[in-house]
Design a protein around this motif. Structure first.
Motif, mmCIF file in Angstrom:
data_model
loop_
_atom_site.group_PDB
_atom_site.id
_atom_site.type_symbol
_atom_site.label_atom_id
_atom_site.label_comp_id
_atom_site.label_asym_id
_atom_site.label_seq_id
_atom_site.Cartn_x
_atom_site.Cartn_y
_atom_site.Cartn_z
ATOM 1 N N GLY A 70 0.895 -1.137 0.124
ATOM 2 C CA GLY A 70 -0.134 0.024 0.016
ATOM 3 C C GLY A 70 0.988 1.325 0.019
ATOM 4 N N LYS A 71 0.194 2.307 0.362
ATOM 5 C CA LYS A 71 0.821 3.601 0.502
ATOM 6 C C LYS A 71 1.913 3.698 1.445
ATOM 7 C CE LYS A 71 -0.446 8.570 1.092
ATOM 8 N NZ LYS A 71 -1.196 9.584 1.446
ATOM 9 N N ALA A 72 3.212 4.086 0.992
ATOM 10 C CA ALA A 72 4.251 4.429 1.516
ATOM 11 C C ALA A 72 4.177 5.258 3.003
ATOM 12 C CB ALA A 72 5.375 5.080 1.043
ATOM 13 N N LYS A 73 4.680 4.638 4.255
ATOM 14 C CA LYS A 73 4.708 5.366 5.416
ATOM 15 C C LYS A 73 5.988 5.828 5.639
ATOM 16 C CE LYS A 73 0.261 2.934 6.638
ATOM 17 N NZ LYS A 73 0.237 1.988 5.319
ATOM 18 N N ILE A 74 5.861 6.644 6.635
ATOM 19 C CA ILE A 74 7.325 7.342 7.108
ATOM 20 C C ILE A 74 7.785 6.125 7.978
ATOM 21 C CG2 ILE A 74 8.701 8.851 8.244
ATOM 22 C CD1 ILE A 74 6.627 11.081 6.881
ATOM 23 N N LYS A 75 8.881 5.548 7.801
ATOM 24 C CA LYS A 75 9.411 4.444 8.684
ATOM 25 C C LYS A 75 10.799 4.981 8.980
ATOM 26 C CE LYS A 75 6.524 1.013 8.119
ATOM 27 N NZ LYS A 75 5.822 0.361 9.250
ATOM 28 N N VAL A 76 11.273 5.814 8.356
ATOM 29 C CA VAL A 76 12.688 6.232 8.791
ATOM 30 C C VAL A 76 12.845 7.843 8.897
ATOM 31 C CG1 VAL A 76 15.075 6.213 8.353
ATOM 32 C CG2 VAL A 76 13.633 4.361 7.690
ATOM 33 N N LEU A 77 13.308 8.660 10.013
ATOM 34 C CA LEU A 77 13.535 9.723 10.073
ATOM 35 C C LEU A 77 14.655 10.140 10.543
ATOM 36 C CD1 LEU A 77 12.393 12.798 10.221
ATOM 37 C CD2 LEU A 77 11.680 12.597 12.607
ATOM 38 N N VAL A 78 15.600 10.959 9.539
ATOM 39 C CA VAL A 78 16.960 11.580 9.770
ATOM 40 C C VAL A 78 17.019 12.847 10.178
ATOM 41 C CG1 VAL A 78 19.354 11.194 9.089
ATOM 42 C CG2 VAL A 78 17.745 9.380 8.565
ATOM 43 N N LEU A 79 17.434 13.260 10.910
ATOM 44 C CA LEU A 79 17.630 14.887 11.295
ATOM 45 C C LEU A 79 19.040 15.128 11.016
ATOM 46 C CD1 LEU A 79 15.414 15.745 14.429
ATOM 47 C CD2 LEU A 79 14.905 15.898 11.951
ATOM 48 N N THR A 80 19.332 16.142 10.444
ATOM 49 C CA THR A 80 20.697 16.671 10.270
ATOM 50 C C THR A 80 20.777 18.357 10.363
ATOM 51 O OG1 THR A 80 20.642 17.486 7.989
ATOM 52 C CG2 THR A 80 20.588 15.088 8.384
ATOM 53 N N PRO A 81 21.926 18.742 10.683
ATOM 54 C CA PRO A 81 21.907 20.106 11.060
ATOM 55 C C PRO A 81 22.014 21.118 9.808
ATOM 56 C CG PRO A 81 24.115 19.080 10.960
ATOM 57 C CD PRO A 81 23.142 17.968 10.882
ATOM 58 N N THR A 82 22.488 20.661 8.424
ATOM 59 C CA THR A 82 22.604 21.554 7.326
ATOM 60 C C THR A 82 21.779 21.045 6.003
ATOM 61 O OG1 THR A 82 24.434 20.507 6.353
ATOM 62 C CG2 THR A 82 24.834 22.194 8.027
ATOM 63 N N ARG A 83 21.308 22.169 5.367
ATOM 64 C CA ARG A 83 20.548 21.705 4.052
ATOM 65 C C ARG A 83 21.298 20.589 3.293
ATOM 66 N NH1 ARG A 83 18.617 27.767 2.529
ATOM 67 N NH2 ARG A 83 17.469 28.132 4.482
ATOM 68 N N GLU A 84 22.745 21.030 3.073
ATOM 69 C CA GLU A 84 23.318 20.190 2.381
ATOM 70 C C GLU A 84 23.629 18.909 2.638
ATOM 71 O OE1 GLU A 84 23.946 24.449 1.361
ATOM 72 O OE2 GLU A 84 24.243 23.338 3.032
ATOM 73 N N LEU A 85 23.801 18.589 4.057
ATOM 74 C CA LEU A 85 23.904 17.262 4.417
ATOM 75 C C LEU A 85 22.596 16.465 4.360
ATOM 76 C CD1 LEU A 85 25.701 15.049 5.697
ATOM 77 C CD2 LEU A 85 25.288 16.230 8.043
ATOM 78 N N THR A 86 21.622 17.226 4.599
ATOM 79 C CA THR A 86 20.288 16.649 4.553
ATOM 80 C C THR A 86 19.903 15.825 3.115
ATOM 81 O OG1 THR A 86 19.051 18.077 5.911
ATOM 82 C CG2 THR A 86 17.679 16.908 4.522
ATOM 83 N N ILE A 87 20.453 16.847 1.953
ATOM 84 C CA ILE A 87 20.381 16.383 0.460
ATOM 85 C C ILE A 87 21.160 15.442 0.075
ATOM 86 C CG2 ILE A 87 20.603 16.973 -1.856
ATOM 87 C CD1 ILE A 87 19.542 19.959 -1.009
ATOM 88 N N GLN A 88 22.219 15.366 0.723
ATOM 89 C CA GLN A 88 23.468 14.354 0.535
ATOM 90 C C GLN A 88 22.900 13.094 1.163
ATOM 91 O OE1 GLN A 88 27.784 15.424 0.968
ATOM 92 N NE2 GLN A 88 27.747 13.637 2.581
#
Length: 413
Positions: A70-88
């Protein structure tokens, strides 16, 4: 030890091989089996140690076994301090999951982009969400995101988040997460405030520590060159030609300096550009992509580029201006010599920098010979510092650091 011995499946191993990874790093050897065994962990690991892959790879393995129809559910949450690291990190999840039977839907949520578009993407369904805390909190407060199905919560570069006054945001985010989840915390340092953050997230974690100094120093030739400030630009141009550095990341003290010197180098015919926090997010992404694609050979940057950015093939890191913190020195030079490659880190030292660089050496556990380059020798005398004047950088806390500490204390109370 190979990746196959760590319990990773064939599709994940195929993705690793496709990216040119053959042997796990020491931190990956320790962390991957523990994540696969579903332990909560706190990892102290420096930049360049391979820590991102140490949680991305086993999470992909476990996610694939737990994902439903079925529809994808959020199973993994990763928090980072910067936009660049988030995208990477979001890109890395997609890259390492490319050969899985079911590919994860990965979203990156950052400031500087349309929150309406991000809400729409989330509501269409996603499996893995990588975010900066501020933008995630903006979305959480709108009550249009369901995190109740979460299995994995990852906090990356946690000590950097403390610098940004993260504690209060974390409290609000944790209220939205289920109590039953696997928690993974990664931090370059582990100050007392980090212990408070960790106690909010997990109660009985396994602790793993990997000294990043060995990781950084092992494959990096470190050099200290004495030069007057007015000759740093000409010396850098000379070295770029004589040393044949294909790509150089040059750290500047501030945004204005980065812009100014980038423009000067362009006039001299170099493929140069600048990177700093005043740029729009689209400009930052565009600049980094051009640097990765080698359309830019010299990138003049502030410390926004010191952590988290994983760019293959950086020949040399140049400390045109020294970092304020000795720890930032390790982060900076860790941008080169990655994935087993050799690298060079050069620091320009003027009369005004001698004491501060000695402190950096002491804190970093190195002692470098001072070089002089013919035609660019350091001249003049070291100025005599009057009693009670400005302290050596790095020995005392800046006004900004003190303000952040006060804000963090207020949020705790």
């Amino acid at each position: 030890m190979s990746f196959s011995q760590l319990g990773l499946s064939s599709p994940v191993q195929k993705a690793l091989k496709h990216r040119g990874f053959t042997q796990p790093t020491p931190i990956q050897k320790e962390v991957i089996p523990l994540v696969l065994a579903k332990h909560d962990i706190i990892v102290r690991a420096e930049t360049g140690s391979g820590k991102s892959a140490s949680f991305i790879l086993p999470i992909l393995e476990l996610w694939l076994k737990q994902v439903g129809e079925g529809k994808a559910k959020i199973k993994v949450l990763v928090l980072t301090p910067t936009r660049e690291l988030t995208i990477q990190i979001a890109d890395a999840f997609s890259t390492f999951g490319v050969f899985l039977d079911r590919k994860p839907k990965v979203l990156s949520i950052i400031g500087g982009e349309s929150i309406g578009n991000q809400l729409y993407d989330i509501q269409q369904g996603c499996d893995i969400l990588v975010a900066t805390s501020g933008r995630l909190l903006d979305i959480v407060t709108k009550k249009q995101m369901n995190l109740s199905h979460l299995d994995f919560f990852v906090l990356d570069e946690a000590d950097r988040m403390l610098d940004l006054g993260f504690s209060e945001e974390l409290d609000l985010i944790l209220k939205e997460l289920p109590l039953k989840r696997q928690n993974l915390l990664f931090s370059a340092t582990y100050p007392p405030k980090m212990q408070l953050i960790a106690s909010k997230i997990t109660k009985d974690p396994l602790h793993i520590s990997s000294s990043g100094k060995e990781v950084a120093v092992q494959s990096i030739l470190q050099r200290a060159i004495l030069v007057n400030r007015e000759n740093r630009g000409p010396l850098l141009r000379y070295l770029l030609g004589s040393e044949k550095w294909e790509q150089a990341l040059v750290f500047m003290a501030n945004r204005r300096s980065a812009d100014n010197i980038a423009q000067k180098f362009k006039k001299y015919g170099f493929l140069a550009d600048s990177l700093h926090g005043d740029l729009l997010q689209e400009e930052r992404i565009f600049t980094l992509e051009r640097f990765r694609a080698k359309k830019i050979n010299i990138l003049f940057a502030t410390d926004i580029a010191a952590r988290g950015l994983d760019i293959d093939g950086i020949s040399c890191v140049v400390n045109f201006d020294l970092p304020r913190s000795p720890l930032d020195y390790i982060h900076r030079i860790g941008r080169t010599g990655r994935a087993g490659r050799d690298g060079v880190a050069v620091s320009f030292i003027g009369h005004e920098d001698k004491e501060h660089f000695s402190l950096i050496e002491k804190r970093s556990g190195v002692k470098l010979e001072r070089e002089q380059i013919a035609g660019f020798e350091l001249s003049g005398e070291t100025p005599i510092k009057e009693q009670g004047k400005e302290p050596i950088k790095g020995k005392g806390k800046s006004k900004k650091d003190k303000a952040r500490e006060l804000a963090a204390k207020a949020s705790v109370n």
